[in-house]
Write an enzyme that holds these catalytic residues in place. Structure first.
Site, PDB file in Angstrom:
ATOM      1  CD  GLU A  59     -23.736 -62.978-100.481  1.00 65.30           C
ATOM      2  OE1 GLU A  59     -23.138 -63.301-101.525  1.00 65.30           O
ATOM      3  OE2 GLU A  59     -23.710 -61.823-100.025  1.00 65.30           O
ATOM      4  CG  HIS A  61     -23.532 -66.067-105.875  1.00 60.07           C
ATOM      5  ND1 HIS A  61     -23.328 -64.937-105.109  1.00 60.07           N
ATOM      6  CD2 HIS A  61     -22.561 -66.941-105.492  1.00 60.07           C
ATOM      7  CE1 HIS A  61     -22.285 -65.130-104.317  1.00 60.07           C
ATOM      8  NE2 HIS A  61     -21.803 -66.334-104.535  1.00 60.07           N
ATOM      9  CG  ASN A  62     -25.034 -61.350-104.871  1.00 62.47           C
ATOM     10  OD1 ASN A  62     -24.174 -62.154-105.216  1.00 62.47           O
ATOM     11  ND2 ASN A  62     -24.776 -60.068-104.750  1.00 62.47           N
ATOM     12  CE  LYS A 118     -21.629 -61.656-107.271  1.00 62.52           C
ATOM     13  NZ  LYS A 118     -21.951 -60.362-106.872  1.00 62.52           N
ATOM     14  CB  SER A 169     -19.200 -63.917-105.997  1.00 62.69           C
ATOM     15  OG  SER A 169     -19.415 -64.049-104.594  1.00 62.69           O
TER      16      SER A 169
HETATM   17  P1  NBP Z   1     -17.816 -48.825-105.797  1.00 63.92           P
HETATM   18  O1  NBP Z   1     -19.038 -49.537-106.160  1.00 63.92           O
HETATM   19  O2  NBP Z   1     -17.774 -48.092-104.511  1.00 63.92           O
HETATM   20  O3  NBP Z   1     -17.464 -47.787-106.984  1.00 63.92           O
HETATM   21  C1  NBP Z   1     -16.385 -46.895-106.880  1.00 63.92           C
HETATM   22  C2  NBP Z   1     -15.711 -46.725-108.219  1.00 63.92           C
HETATM   23  O4  NBP Z   1     -16.639 -46.226-109.199  1.00 63.92           O
HETATM   24  C3  NBP Z   1     -14.592 -45.699-108.134  1.00 63.92           C
HETATM   25  O5  NBP Z   1     -13.531 -46.148-108.931  1.00 63.92           O
HETATM   26  C4  NBP Z   1     -15.251 -44.453-108.711  1.00 63.92           C
HETATM   27  O6  NBP Z   1     -14.333 -43.528-109.248  1.00 63.92           O
HETATM   28  C5  NBP Z   1     -16.066 -45.061-109.806  1.00 63.92           C
HETATM   29  N1  NBP Z   1     -17.088 -44.165-110.364  1.00 63.92           N
HETATM   30  C6  NBP Z   1     -18.236 -43.705-109.820  1.00 63.92           C
HETATM   31 BR1  NBP Z   1     -18.792 -44.044-108.118  1.00 63.92          BR
HETATM   32  N2  NBP Z   1     -18.944 -42.930-110.639  1.00 63.92           N
HETATM   33  C7  NBP Z   1     -18.218 -42.877-111.770  1.00 63.92           C
HETATM   34  C8  NBP Z   1     -18.419 -42.218-113.000  1.00 63.92           C
HETATM   35  N3  NBP Z   1     -19.515 -41.516-113.235  1.00 63.92           N
HETATM   36  N4  NBP Z   1     -17.457 -42.348-113.946  1.00 63.92           N
HETATM   37  C9  NBP Z   1     -16.362 -43.073-113.706  1.00 63.92           C
HETATM   38  N5  NBP Z   1     -16.129 -43.748-112.565  1.00 63.92           N
HETATM   39  C10 NBP Z   1     -17.037 -43.643-111.602  1.00 63.92           C
HETATM   40  O7  NBP Z   1     -16.537 -49.792-105.869  1.00 63.92           O
HETATM   41  P2  NBP Z   1     -16.348 -51.308-105.395  1.00 63.92           P
HETATM   42  O8  NBP Z   1     -16.936 -51.564-104.050  1.00 63.92           O
HETATM   43  O9  NBP Z   1     -14.933 -51.608-105.649  1.00 63.92           O
HETATM   44  O10 NBP Z   1     -17.230 -52.138-106.434  1.00 63.92           O
HETATM   45  C11 NBP Z   1     -17.044 -52.085-107.826  1.00 63.92           C
HETATM   46  C12 NBP Z   1     -18.122 -52.893-108.504  1.00 63.92           C
HETATM   47  O11 NBP Z   1     -18.003 -54.250-108.105  1.00 63.92           O
HETATM   48  C13 NBP Z   1     -19.539 -52.467-108.133  1.00 63.92           C
HETATM   49  O12 NBP Z   1     -20.376 -52.585-109.254  1.00 63.92           O
HETATM   50  C14 NBP Z   1     -19.943 -53.458-107.078  1.00 63.92           C
HETATM   51  O13 NBP Z   1     -21.348 -53.640-106.996  1.00 63.92           O
HETATM   52  C15 NBP Z   1     -19.233 -54.707-107.565  1.00 63.92           C
HETATM   53  N6  NBP Z   1     -18.942 -55.711-106.555  1.00 63.92           N
HETATM   54  C16 NBP Z   1     -18.524 -55.355-105.311  1.00 63.92           C
HETATM   55  C17 NBP Z   1     -18.229 -56.323-104.366  1.00 63.92           C
HETATM   56  C18 NBP Z   1     -17.751 -55.931-103.002  1.00 63.92           C
HETATM   57  O14 NBP Z   1     -17.567 -56.841-102.177  1.00 63.92           O
HETATM   58  N7  NBP Z   1     -17.510 -54.654-102.735  1.00 63.92           N
HETATM   59  C19 NBP Z   1     -18.335 -57.664-104.696  1.00 63.92           C
HETATM   60  C20 NBP Z   1     -18.724 -58.012-105.975  1.00 63.92           C
HETATM   61  C21 NBP Z   1     -19.027 -57.029-106.886  1.00 63.92           C
HETATM   62  P3  NBP Z   1     -13.742 -42.355-108.321  1.00 63.92           P
HETATM   63  O15 NBP Z   1     -12.609 -42.994-107.569  1.00 63.92           O
HETATM   64  O16 NBP Z   1     -13.256 -41.348-109.295  1.00 63.92           O
HETATM   65  O17 NBP Z   1     -14.836 -41.870-107.446  1.00 63.92           O
END
Ligand code: NBP
Length: 475
Positions: free
Chosen positions: A189, A185-186, A182, A128
């Site tokens: 939130e 936690h959400n 987690k 988080s």
């Molecule tokens: P996203 O959730 O938007 O995911 C994008 C990533 O997933 C890119 O690297 C993309 O690759 C890859 N991807 C996908 Br979509 N499909 C794929 C597949 N079939 N094979 C391989 N790679 C694949 O990214 P994020 O917002 O950075 O979040 C990442 C994780 O962290 C998520 O699970 C999210 O729930 C979690 N999270 C996010 C936050 C936040 O604040 N954003 C906070 C805490 C946790 P590509 O570039 O080739 O499309």
């Protein structure tokens, strides 16, 4: 092979965590499905530390020292399964796969079992703190086998947020427990944001404050018991002026809240566990109601009934709202911790609520001064039946209770929706009730379904012969 850790999935979260590792002196192997993201990261931030650029999964795995550690930061759900499968095929027994995405904990339980059968260590880690936390220190909630934490823990602890010299990361428990906490936690939130939203609404509609005035109140509150990241950013959002119109930004944003699903998961899990998380549930439903735009448009102009007088003593009502927010927030956290205790019992996780309060003090979205009090409460009594019963919180509610009731009454009289304030108060009244109407419910259930009831004055189960002579029999 010289990378201590590999990160695959280099969108916002993954690239920031990779940079965080590199800035802490680790050599980080980088991988992303589309190579453009890997190159973009190296181009913009390659100077942050020691990175190894890779294109294929085989190259990526080969770049890692053994036992290999790979952090997956891709979209939760099917993409995560696809990436796990590819990695598992290229990795060897004893290697560690960490899923840092927002996975549903039951998926993590399933994945951990599948990987364990192949000799791989699988760690579902809740992370988080959003984008900023990922780079500068998130709160990390790793589950999975304890042995993998020995090699992984120090690395994760070094990149996590630190509060009073304590890292906001600890081994949570087996398999899906990290993602479970987690998720809760959400959920908390969601409740916290909804409560803040209700306070904002009261300032606007009961006291007639503008966004700037409300921002000032939240700024002030952030110096006291309510000090927290969410209160701090509330003031920032309310202070933001829209460049296009010159109005407060909040007044030009459409009032329909979206959600990605972790709040909903929390409520679904709570329903299965039989734990009343009314604050979180009201928050999820309030977002859903706000998003029902067609219905809301059609419902404009529905009768309000005779509305009451607006409060005249602004300072007094401002303080009452603060008290209502604080008391409702205690309820939301108490309910979240109840759910964690229930999950722990259901899955045999042996979770320690005090540890969670400790690691949530920094890095994460619900970080707050208040968590120190929760940590102390569980330190004093690890088997606390409810957070509300800890002396500190019991007294805080005792102080707040009159204001809390007044705020709910005034809101009701003015027709201002306060679902989370009101349901938290009802929960509190239910919890402390000498006698609940559940006795009648049991009578009704026995009447139509012979479901039996217990008596206050005897052991065992009883049934009244409702369609016979109405005498009572032992069941
Ligand atoms: P996203 O959730 O938007 O995911 C994008 C990533 O997933 C890119 O690297 C993309 O690759 C890859 N991807 C996908 Br979509 N499909 C794929 C597949 N079939 N094979 C391989 N790679 C694949 O990214 P994020 O917002 O950075 O979040 C990442 C994780 O962290 C998520 O699970 C999210 O729930 C979690 N999270 C996010 C936050 C936040 O604040 N954003 C906070 C805490 C946790 P590509 O570039 O080739 O499309």
């Amino acid at each position: 092979a010289r990378a201590q850790i590999g990160v695959t999935g280099l969108a916002v979260m993954g690239s920031n965590i990779a940079r965080n590792f590199a800035r802490h002196g680790y050599t980080v192997a980088l991988h992303n499905r589309s190579i453009a993201k890997t190159d973009a990261l190296l181009e913009a931030h390659g100077g942050d530390g020691d990175f190894i650029r890779t294109e294929t999964v085989e190259e990526f795995v080969a770049a890692l020292e053994k036992p290999r550690r790979v952090l997956i930061m891709v979209k939760a759900g099917d993409p995560t399964d696809a990436v796990i499968e590819e990695l598992a095929n290229a990795m060897e027994p004893g290697d560690i796969i960490i899923d840092g995405g927002n996975a549903l904990y039951t998926d993590t339980i399933r994945r951990e079992a599948a990987m364990a059968a192949r000799g791989l260590n699988f760690v579902g880690a809740g992370i988080s703190g959003g984008e900023e936390g990922a780079l500068n220190g998130p709160a990390i909630m790793p589950g999975g086998p304890k042995e993998s934490y020995e090699s992984l823990g120090p690395m994760l602890e070094s990149i996590a947020a630190q509060v009073d010299g304590t890292p906001c990361c600890t081994h949570i428990g087996p398999d899906g427990s990290g993602h479970f906490v987690k998720m809760v936690h959400n959920g908390i939130e969601y409740a916290d944001m909804q409560l803040i939203g209700e306070a904002y609404n009261l300032f606007r509609d009961a006291l007639g404050f503008d966004a700037k005035q409300i921002a000032d109140v939240f700024t002030q509150w952030n110096t006291g018991d309510l000090e927290s990241y969410l209160v701090e950013i509330t003031a920032e959002v309310l202070n933001q002026v829209d460049a296009k119109t010159g109005k407060p930004l909040v007044d030009v944003i459409v009032d329909a809240a979206e959600q990605k699903g972790t709040g909903r998961w929390t409520v679904k899990s709570a329903l299965d566990l039989g734990i009343p998380v009314t604050g979180i549930a009201e928050a999820v439903f309030a977002r859903a109601l706000s998003g029902s735009r067609t219905q809301r448009a059609a419902a404009k102009g529905l009768a309000s009934g005779v509305l009451g007088e607006k409060p005249t003593d602004v300072a007094e009502f401002t303080e009452a709202i603060r008290q209502a927010l604080y008391a409702s927030k205690i309820v939301a956290y108490a309910q979240g911790f109840d759910q964690i205790a229930a999950g722990s019992a259901e899955y045999d996780w042996d979770l320690h609520p005090g540890d969670l309060a400790t690691i949530w003090r920094g890095g994460c979205i619900i970080r707050a001064r208040f968590l120190n009090r929760i940590k102390e409460a569980y330190e004093a009594d690890p088997t606390l039946p409810s957070l509300i019963l800890a002396p500190y919180f019991r007294e805080a509610i005792e102080q707040a209770i009159d204001s809390w009731r007044r705020v709910v009454v005034v809101a009701t009289q003015l027709g201002i929706p306060v679902p989370a304030f009101a349901s938290s108060l009802s929960y509190y009244d239910g919890l402390r009730a000498e006698r609940l109407p559940a006795a009648l419910t049991q009578g009704q259930r026995d009447f139509f379904g012979a479901h039996t009831y217990e008596r206050i004055d005897a052991e065992g189960k009883y049934h009244t012969l409702w369609s016979g002579d109405r005498s009572e029999v032992s069941a």
